[in-house]
Each structure stands twice: as structure tokens, then as C-alpha cells.
Design a protein around this motif. Structure first.
Motif, short mmCIF file in Angstrom:
data_model
loop_
_atom_site.label_atom_id
_atom_site.label_comp_id
_atom_site.label_asym_id
_atom_site.label_seq_id
_atom_site.Cartn_x
_atom_site.Cartn_y
_atom_site.Cartn_z
N LEU A 1 0.77 -1.45 0.11
CA LEU A 1 -0.03 -0.01 -0.04
C LEU A 1 0.70 1.24 0.04
N ARG A 2 0.65 2.19 -0.86
CA ARG A 2 1.21 3.56 -0.64
C ARG A 2 0.11 4.37 -0.08
N PRO A 3 -0.04 4.48 1.31
CA PRO A 3 -0.90 5.16 1.99
C PRO A 3 -1.05 6.52 1.61
N GLY A 4 -2.40 7.18 1.45
CA GLY A 4 -2.76 8.58 1.32
C GLY A 4 -2.97 9.28 2.70
N CYS B 1 -5.30 7.64 5.41
CA CYS B 1 -4.95 6.48 5.75
C CYS B 1 -4.36 6.46 7.19
N GLY B 2 -5.16 6.32 8.19
CA GLY B 2 -4.76 6.53 9.64
C GLY B 2 -3.02 6.23 10.03
N LEU B 3 -2.30 7.13 9.68
CA LEU B 3 -0.91 6.71 9.80
C LEU B 3 -0.68 7.03 11.31
N ASP B 4 -1.66 7.75 11.83
CA ASP B 4 -1.39 8.18 13.35
C ASP B 4 -1.49 6.96 14.34
N GLY B 5 -1.74 5.86 13.65
CA GLY B 5 -1.82 4.46 14.57
C GLY B 5 -3.27 4.16 14.69
N ARG B 6 -4.26 4.79 14.38
CA ARG B 6 -5.66 4.67 14.53
C ARG B 6 -6.06 3.62 13.23
N ARG C 1 -7.53 3.10 0.37
CA ARG C 1 -6.63 3.69 1.04
C ARG C 1 -5.28 3.94 0.32
N ASP C 2 -5.14 3.36 -0.73
CA ASP C 2 -4.03 3.68 -1.66
C ASP C 2 -3.89 5.04 -2.24
#
Lengths: 347, 300
Positions: free
Chosen positions: A119-122, A125-130, A184-185
Motif C-alpha cells: 500500500l502507498r498510503p494517502g 490512511c490512519g498513519l497516526d496509529g488509528r 486507502r492507496d
């Protein structure tokens, strides 16, 4: 139950390949994998094959049985040996054989790597851990593709890969759709551009062997169609294959039927079409190349034009037009209660 | 006479007109009254299914609705690709009420008729390869093909995906062989008879496509075929019209004449070859027609 099997043996040292007949005694409920294990345990310990989970999850034990690729662990042997038949077990196709039933999977993984299978998250996309909540309807688009177990059954018999080994192939393209279709990509456009190359989406010849062989119902050909649909919806449509597909839409809404005589120019472009003039003349002499005018028109054309207009304004563009039909198609495999239409079991 | 809705598809009205002509000539012999669907369009050919799949579904729904309106519970096609696309749409619309009502709403808005579900889609081959159809074929096949060695070529989309097609084992089909035998020919077996002819990407990826096309043609010749028969006009276009281009790529002569299924049946049923428009083929059927008993013309 008596079982007779021909197993293809290949020796990497001598380069020799031969069929070896094995005669076994197994219980009626035995699978092909049980047969191979009995051979290895009791008859010939040098037989090489892959297996792990024994229950259709790991994707290790795909082999060709009388030419058709299937998982050994999911193949009841009783059906194979009916009426005294002795099936031939061979390694899967389109990949180099290492020894006996073991093939080198590296070419398949290379293609998988080529589609960047992560995945190349945008920003959404909960990168803060959520967690990232996704509507289940959005996940429907990639649900089938996430069932892939990387067994290589689709690669084994892909007709296009056999003649064009560089074709990305059904397995890698399934993974590509798994990501292109994932909300999410964040790299959908660059992915689709990359997949529209010479050996990408548009090299599939629609032979449907991948759908036929996939043991998990992934339907790789349908995933390839979804990629094509998304590419065209995103106007990544310069490839000859995309132009070819689009010409059918133009034809349907303008004359109802294919505008066949213009298809070559529309697909190849004017410059490359010149090379086809001798062929066109040859066919023209036979009455095989229809003239562009007068147009071959369908009667009562207005609805065809109007329908295009109507669907363009609705929310089923691109791959969603394919996804919407999948729930009904799944019912073919297990029609348990036909009186309950699919539409009624809402999630 | 059995009335049946006839959907000829694009090619039989265009470059493969001989397929339509021979189908019409044959139909009365088979006891079929073809009700041609006229207010219909292309089935999408697998291309609209990619370029605009939702539109493709609607176009197929309209074809199914027209068949229903024509009072026929069955649509007859003469093309593998039409068969697959129509069967897929028929299944989806017949088994998902939500989908069908949405599509019907759109059809009615556009001025087309709605589809209530339940139309069966069949192919000429399926109609004559079993049961009553086969009995009828045996009765009408008066001009036996004199042991002509014919290679069956199935084409992909009449066999696969088998869960939608379901007429026979997609890997060990027998219907074309049965039909060839009923016509007095001798079926020739070869491995690529169920594989791809490469047609869908002939323009987009010519090299890959021709490499696929080479396999059935070379194998059938190797196995001693004098002619080939196919149930699909798209395969026919590859196998026949592009055979010369393939010969140039391979650097060898092939010269294998290709019958449309309807032509082979009509010939066996004693119809005059001139009525079957063999002159439209790129690879001459002359030698094959000359080999058959009656004095024949029209094969060039």
C-alpha cells in the motif's frame, strides 16, 4: 482403493524428464496430495513436490493433472481414477522446473514485485496509529482479489504468458487491482500508468483460463477487466488496447453495431494503419472489409445513445460497473436458496 | 417450426456476413424459424465490458428484453463472445433483483423495454450437438462430408468460464466432434483446440496474438486436418483473414481453410455451396469443396 498415477520426474543434473508409473492403495477419501505423500514416504523418497497446509490455504501444492492445474490437496483422487484411468501429474506450466513437481517461482515473484505489491498510503490512511474505517461497499471491489493464495494456478496456463513470457500475467495483475481498488492507496494514477505498458493490462487475450483454474474463485480475468475499466475512467487510455475498447462504446452509441472498418485506424492510429493496407485490400477483394459508409445502423438507436447518457450520470463508473454484478455471479457456485434473491441479504 | 429469437451480433452483419447468410439458409432445415432482433446493439464484445462496464450491462439487458418481447424464451447466437456476454448479463439480471430493477429503470427512461428475467441464451452449436437437435442434424446431413478430416476449434468463450457456460467439460469438449461426425467428417484431435486464437488483442498486441494463433493452425495441420471448423466469427477472422499475415511471420505456408459452423452444417445438409458465400473467405475452400462429391462451384 487402487490408484495408478503417472508422475512426471525431472532430474536437474542429467536434464532428463520421464513419466513414472506408481501403483498405490489408498482410502476412498484420499486426495492427490495424500498420494504424493504416500509415494514419498513408502515408495520413492526422492520424489520432489511442495506442500504445507494440506487444506487449500498455503497455495504450495498446485500441479497439473492431465493438463489442468489444481491444488493437489483439494483434489479427491477417486474422481481422477474412475474407470481405471491413470492420470498424469506434472509440474505447473509457464515456470521453469527445478525438479519433479517443483517449479522455480521467482519469475512470478519478479512480476509481483514489479506491481509494487504494498500500500502507498494517502492522507486518509490512519498513519497516526488509528484504524482506517472503510465502507464495506468499497471493500467489495477488492474482496475477491484478497482471496488469492499465490499458488500460481492462473500463471500455469495463461495462454498469453506462454507466448509472451514478459506479460505481467493474471497473478501480478490481481495484486495490482487489490491495491488500485483499495480506497486507502494513494498511487492509483501512477500505478495505472505503469500497468498500461506493453506487457500490462492490455496484453491479456481474455482466454479465461485463469478464471477457470483459480482454486479460490478470484477470477483474475475479471480483475484485469477492472484495471482496464479504471484506467479508461481515469483517462489513462492511450494504449492501443484502451483505444480499441473505447471504439466499441463510440460505435454502440452512434450506430448500435461495431464500426468495424474504422476500428483499425482508431486502434493503431493513422500512421501505423498504413502497414495494414495490403491486408485490407486483400480482404476488400473478398468482400470481407466492409466500407465505412453507408453505416450499418441498428434500428431504433435512440435508447442506445440515451442509455450511455443515463449511466454516465450514475455512480457505477469504471470498475464499479463490474463489481455490481459479482454478487449475483457468486451465486452460481452455491445456489442454496434460489427463492431468496441476492438483493435481499443486505450487509 | 420452432420460433427462436436470433441475435446475430456485429460481425455476422459485417465482415462475417457469410455466417449470417449460411445460418439463415440452414435454419429451416433445422426446423427453426429465426426471429431476428432488430432494435438491439452490439453486446459489448468484452470491450465495452472494460471501457464502460455499466453501459455494457445495459446494452445486454436491452437485447434480452427484446428477445422476451419477441415471445422467445431463448436467444440463439452464432458467436462465442455474444454468448458469454449475454449469458453473463442474463445471470446477473436474473439473480439480483436490485440490479435488475435499477437497470430496468434506466432502460425505461431511455425508451427501451424492461427485462423481466429468465431468457435462456444458447449457441447454434449447443442446439445441434445433443438431443433432438442432434437427431435432426443426423436426418438432414444428406450430403456426407466423405470422411473430410476436420479440426474442431472451440474458441475460449464458449467453454470458459464454465460456471457461466456450463454446456460441457471445458477441457474435454466433444460437441464439435459430435457434429463433425454427424456430418460425415472425421474429427482431427490436437491439443490447442480449446486454447486461445489471440483475437481480442490482434490489433493491440499483434505479435502476442499471432503467436497464439499459430498453435491451433500448426497443430491441426500437423495432425492431418484438411479444414477447420469454428463456432466463433471472431476466431474465424483470426484463423482465416489473418492466416496470410501469420504465414509471413512464420515463414511457412499454412493454407488451412476455415469453415464457420453454420457453413459446415449447411454443406452437409445439401445446400448449394454458392449460397454459403465461401468466396468471401481469405483462405480458399476450393480444394475442400472439389473433394466433396457433387459438382460444386463458388469455392474459388
Amino acid at each position: 482403493m487402487q490408484v495408478r498415477l503417472h508422475v512426471q520426474r525431472s532430474d536437474p543434473v542429467t536434464g532428463e524428464t520421464r513419466l513414472q508409473l506408481f501403483e498405490l492403495e489408498l482410502p476412498r477419501e484420499a486426495t492427490l496430495l495424500d498420494c504424493l505423500e504416500q509415494i514419498k514416504d513408502e515408495v520413492d523418497g526422492t520424489l520432489a513436490f511442495r506442500r504445507s497446509c494440506r487444506e487449500g490455504i498455503c497455495g504450495s501444492c498446485a500441479v497439473r493433472i492431465d493438463g489442468r492445474t489444481a491444488l493437489a490437496c483439494r483434489t479427491p483422487v477417486a474422481e481422477l481414477v474412475a474407470e481405471g484411468h491413470a492420470p498424469t501429474i506434472a509440474p505447473i506450466g509457464n515456470l521453469p522446473v527445478v525438479r519433479d513437481l517443483v517449479v522455480e517461482m521467482e519469475p512470478m515473484w519478479q512480476k509481483m514485485r514489479a506491481v509494487e505489491p504494498f500500500l502507498r498510503p494517502g492522507p486518509d490512511c490512519g498513519l497516526d496509529g488509528r484504524e482506517t474505517p472503510i465502507p464495506s461497499a468499497r471493500l467489495d471491489a477488492v474482496r475477491k482479489e484478497s482471496l488469492c493464495i499465490n499458488c500460481g494456478a492462473c500463471v500455469s496456463e495463461c495462454d498469453a504468458m506462454t507466448v509472451s513470457p514478459e506479460f505481467l500475467g493474471p497473478h501480478a495483475l490481481v495484486k495490482a487491482w487489490r491495491l488500485v481498488g483499495d480506497p486507502r492507496d494513494d498511487a492509483v494514477a501512477p500505478r495505472l500508468k505503469g500497468l498500461s505498458g506493453e506487457h500490462g493490462i492490455w496484453e491479456c487475450t481474455r482466454c479465461y483460463l485463469c478464471n477457470e483454474r483459480c482454486p479460490k474463485g478470484v477470477d483474475p480475468r475479471d480483475a484485469i477487466a477492472k484495471l482496464g475499466a479504471e484506467a479508461i475512467a481515469a483517462r489513462i487510455d492511450r494504449d492501443r488496447g484502451a483505444r480499441h475498447a473505447k471504439w466499441f462504446v463510440t460505435s454502440a452509441r452512434t450506430t448500435g453495431w461495431l464500426r468495424e472498418s474504422e476500428l483499425v485506424v482508431r486502434t493503431l492510429g493513422l500512421a501505423f494503419s498504413f502497414a495494414k493496407i495490403p491486408l485490407a485490400l486483400r480482404l476488400f477483394r473478398r468482400g470481407k472489409a466492409p466500407l465505412p459508409l453507408p453505416r450499418h445502423r441498428a434500428r431504433d438507436l435512440a435508447p442506445a445513445r440515451e442509455l450511455r447518457h443515463i449511466v454516465a450520470g450514475q455512480d457505477r463508473r469504471g470498475a464499479l460497473g463490474i463489481v455490481q454484478g459479482e454478487r449475483a455471479l457468486e451465486r452460481i457456485d452455491f445456489i442454496c436458496s434460489p427463492e431468496q434473491p441476492v438483493g435481499e441479504d443486505e450487509p | 417450426m420452432r420460433r427462436i429469437a436470433y441475435y446475430k451480433g456485429c460481425l455476422a452483419g459485417l465482415s462475417a456476413r457469410e455466417l449470417d447468410v449460411s445460418t439463415r439458409a440452414l435454419a429451416p432445415k433445422l426446423g427453426l424459424e429465426l426471429v431476428e432482433l432488430e432494435s438491439v446493439t452490439c453486446c459489448g464484445a468484452g470491450d465495452i465490458q472494460m471501457a464502460d462496464p455499466d453501459y455494457a450491462l445495459h446494452l445486454n439487458a436491452r437485447i434480452l428484453a427484446e428477445a422476451e418481447h419477441a415471445g422467445s424464451g431463448t436467444i440463439l447466437t452464432v458467436c462465442n463472445v455474444c454468448t458469454l456476454n449475454l449469458r453473463q448479463a442474463a445471470w446477473q439480471l436474473g439473480n439480483d433483483e436490485q440490479l435488475r430493477s435499477r437497470v430496468n429503470e434506466n432502460l425505461e427512461r431511455s425508451g427501451a423495454r424492461p427485462y423481466s428475467g429468465g431468457v435462456e441464451v444458447t449457441h447454434l452449436l449447443w442446439l445441434i450437438a445433443r438431443g433432438e437437435g442432434l437427431e435432426r442434424l443426423k436426418e438432414i446431413a444428406v450430403r456426407k462430408l466423405d470422411g473430410l478430416r476436420v479440426a474442431p476449434f472451440y474458441g475460449c468463450q464458449l467453454l470458459r468460464p464454465s460456471k457461466l457456460m456450463g454446456f460441457e467439460d471445458p477441457d474435454r469438449p466433444t460437441s464439435l466432434e459430435t457434429v463433425i461426425e454427424a456430418c460425415g467428417g472425421e474429427p482431427v484431435d490436437y491439443p490447442a483446440k480449446t486454447r486461445c486464437c489471440g483475437f481480442p488483442i490482434l490489433l493491440a498486441r499483434e505479435q502476442t496474438s499471432l503467436a497464439e494463433l499459430a498453435r491451433p493452425l500448426e497443430q491441426a495441420l500437423e495432425a492431418g486436418a484438411e479444414a477447420m471448423v469454428t463456432s466463433c466469427p471472431l476466431c474465424h477472422l483470426s484463423l482465416d483473414a489473418w492466416q496470410k499475415s501469420l504465414e509471413r511471420t512464420l515463414g511457412r505456408k499454412l493454407g488451412l481453410p476455415i469453415f464457420h459452423l453454420s457453413q459446415l452444417l449447411a454443406l452437409a445438409a445439401g445446400l448449394e455451396p454458392a449460397r454459403l458465400e465461401f468466396s468471401r473467405h481469405a483462405v480458399s475452400l476450393g480444394p475442400v469443396l472439389a473433394r466433396l462429391e457433387s459438382p460444386l462451384e463458388g469455392g474459388r
